[in-house]
Design an enzyme around this catalytic site. Sequence first.
Site, PDB file in Angstrom:
ATOM      1  CG  ASP A   1      -0.478   7.428  -7.926  1.00 15.21           C
ATOM      2  OD1 ASP A   1      -0.259   7.872  -6.790  1.00 15.21           O
ATOM      3  OD2 ASP A   1      -1.555   6.875  -8.252  1.00 15.21           O
TER       4      ASP A   1
ATOM      5  CD  GLU B   1       2.011   6.187  -3.688  1.00 15.74           C
ATOM      6  OE1 GLU B   1       1.437   6.552  -2.659  1.00 15.74           O
ATOM      7  OE2 GLU B   1       1.406   6.005  -4.767  1.00 15.74           O
TER       8      GLU B   1
END
Length: 546
Positions: free
Chosen positions: A196, A248
């Site tokens: 993330d 990401e």
Amino acid sequence: MSKLDKVVYQIYPKSFQDSNHDGWGDIKGVISRLDYLQELGINYIWFNPMIVSPQKDNGYDVADYRQFDPRYGTMEDFEELAREAKKRGIDIMFDMVFNHTSTEHEWFQRALNGEEKYKNYYIWKKGKAPGVPPNNWESKFAGNAWEYVEKFDEWYLHLFDVSQADLDWTNPDVRKECADIVNYWREKGVHGFRFDVINLISKWSYEDDPNNYDGRQFYTDGPREHEYLKELNRTSFGQDEDHLTVGEMSSTTIENCAGYAGADSNELDMVFSFHHLKVDYKNQMKWELQDVDFMSLKNLLFKWQVGMQEANAWNALFWNCHDQPRSISRFGNDKEYHKESGKMLAAAIHMLRGTPYIYQGEEIGMTNAYFTDISQYVDVESTNIYKVLLDKGLPEEEVLHILQERSRDNARTPMQWDDSENGGFSDVKPWLQSADSYRTINVKNTLKDPDSIFAFYQKLIRMRKEMPVVQEGIIVPLLEDHEKVFAYERKYNDESLICVNNFFAENTEIDLDLADYEVLLGNYPDQKPASHMTLRPYETVILYRK
Ligand code: TEU
């Protein structure tokens, strides 16, 4: 290289399938749907976080990295899931949220108790003056990015919600903790990881943003990013030959991604970048609407495809995820041309160079939620921005319209399995209500239709598994100046594959030397290759020549 034939399916577990009648999706629910995913043909599932979390940000506020939230199930349930998935040729990818923890995480709680070791896990600064935060950075979810703690007369950084405190990656103990967490899951048999907002972990400095923007230039793609990723690779997942990792990347650059996902850089296998999903942001502002700027969309996709290819680096390919409105409502036409545009978008992304990701429901053409009242929304970003925009003086009607277009809850409504209440997701009221479209757009209807969007996805996935030109072919942009069509060629030895896509609801003409090509797949039944072709609304054609 093992990633070449992979197609990843993203499951938002909270909304996929409820099995125990609490309105909340769970692991057992996923197990009951594995046959469906096998039929689709995917070979990896990325799960959004299912670990212990107060759910302020739906699991991206982690309170315990090693335990499942009991609402999702138990470790035994997970082991069963992994076994059942494996039987069907499906591997598992977990989401590692390492930029921040929940303030309810034990580390943060011990920091608050004054334990120096844990206080040093987070980022604390003195205010500029009493009551004035250390700098003007803005949280991604609105408001200042710093929170004051009286006990220390200091502020901690939270780039996201106030309950998501940023970790200090300059601290080697933090890096070791994160590697240990990855290793814990590796031992449980997980070899896929999605990291993330991983390009935010290294901060440049803590000065004011001179442009009064949100400060991102000071915390994005920071000076030690590549070092941290190489270290994490070495100390954890890199030890498995067959790993699959994706980072990401928020507001990143091709230059940085060439390193993050370069063939020889020993960082990650691939990256998510988001530039192509901001082409309907007015002035780059998420909460200001404009129509899709098709030429920018094309140029950005080409720029990233060619740029990453030249750098020998690898892209993740996607239109949808749990943070984005539904692509069919955004780039397609979810009414008159539902099927045509759903298929066209699929072909346009799946034939590119990289690894495709399908977000749950995309394969049946799930649409935006079209909620009409703020009480229907759950997402913290949406409810925060609602207040901010009202405070700015926007009429409520306009704010609700903006949310209909942009809210993350558009992606998070329950998976639509059939036309029973709540779309077959649950027999009690779901945590987030279903989109009304479940009555017609659902898996049950889809599977009855041999010409469905789902059947089209099956074919695209099969092509990737079987055709080296789809896996490895180089990408060459075509018709770069065409104002309606996104077209490209993939080349591999003597093979050529061309994919042409009309992004509009009107006919358009193309001139390409296609006479000796054959049609492999299209979304209208009767297209003939020719040097001059008319593409009908949202028509896609995949052509091949050897
Ligand atoms: O998202 C990162 C991120 O910055 C955005 O996608 C964000 O959701 C949105 O653009 C803000 O306008 C990741 C996760 O995917 C997201 O669900 C989490 O909320 C976020 O990180 C924090 O962990």
